[in-house]
Design an enzyme around this catalytic site. Structure first.
Site, PDB file in Angstrom:
ATOM      1  N   ARG A  26      74.678  37.092 101.054  1.00 25.04           N
ATOM      2  CA  ARG A  26      75.256  37.207  99.867  1.00 25.04           C
ATOM      3  C   ARG A  26      76.058  38.392  99.466  1.00 25.04           C
ATOM      4  O   ARG A  26      77.150  37.995  98.655  1.00 25.04           O
ATOM      5  CB  ARG A  26      73.957  37.005  98.702  1.00 25.04           C
ATOM      6  CG  ARG A  26      73.305  35.624  98.918  1.00 25.04           C
ATOM      7  CD  ARG A  26      72.109  35.491  98.115  1.00 25.04           C
ATOM      8  NE  ARG A  26      71.195  36.564  98.601  1.00 25.04           N
ATOM      9  CZ  ARG A  26      70.008  37.074  97.722  1.00 25.04           C
ATOM     10  NH1 ARG A  26      69.869  36.432  96.665  1.00 25.04           N
ATOM     11  NH2 ARG A  26      69.024  37.745  98.403  1.00 25.04           N
TER      12      ARG A  26
ATOM     13  N   ASN B 110      70.654  31.907  97.367  1.00 28.76           N
ATOM     14  CA  ASN B 110      69.942  31.394  98.627  1.00 28.76           C
ATOM     15  C   ASN B 110      69.281  30.210  98.280  1.00 28.76           C
ATOM     16  O   ASN B 110      68.874  30.034  96.790  1.00 28.76           O
ATOM     17  CB  ASN B 110      68.749  32.602  98.819  1.00 28.76           C
ATOM     18  CG  ASN B 110      69.115  33.736  99.755  1.00 28.76           C
ATOM     19  OD1 ASN B 110      70.368  33.874 100.129  1.00 28.76           O
ATOM     20  ND2 ASN B 110      68.357  34.709  99.656  1.00 28.76           N
TER      21      ASN B 110
END
Length: 91
Positions: A18, A36
């Site tokens: 990320r 996520n």
């Protein structure tokens, strides 16, 4: 402005994916988000110029981290904009 959504499958959680995606997106001047998913995949939605979106995806696929291992990518394209202001990590 084009908008795309990708879902990345593989070893993509707990490996800095990320943060890496956010950094690359900001370099490409894209807006959107990364998060996520419960199934272990990571989802990204990004808006920007078509060439910048493709460059973003290619840089992610090239594996900026040796710990990230992408097995499969699902992609969707949208005509309408969401109007994201910046690129952020969604928790």
């Amino acid at each position: 402005m084009p908008r795309k959504q990708w879902v990345f499958h593989g070893r993509v959680q707990g490996v800095g994916f990320r943060a890496t995606a956010q950094s690359i997106a900001r370099q490409q001047e894209l807006t959107g988000w990364v998060r996520n998913k419960e199934d272990g995949s990571v989802e990204i939605e990004a808006e920007g110029k078509g060439d910048d979106l493709e460059a973003f995806l290619q840089e992610i696929k090239d594996g900026p981290s040796p710990f990230i291992k992408i097995d499969k990518i699902d992609e969707r394209a949208f005509e309408e904009e969401e109007g994201h202001k910046k690129f952020k990590i969604v928790y």
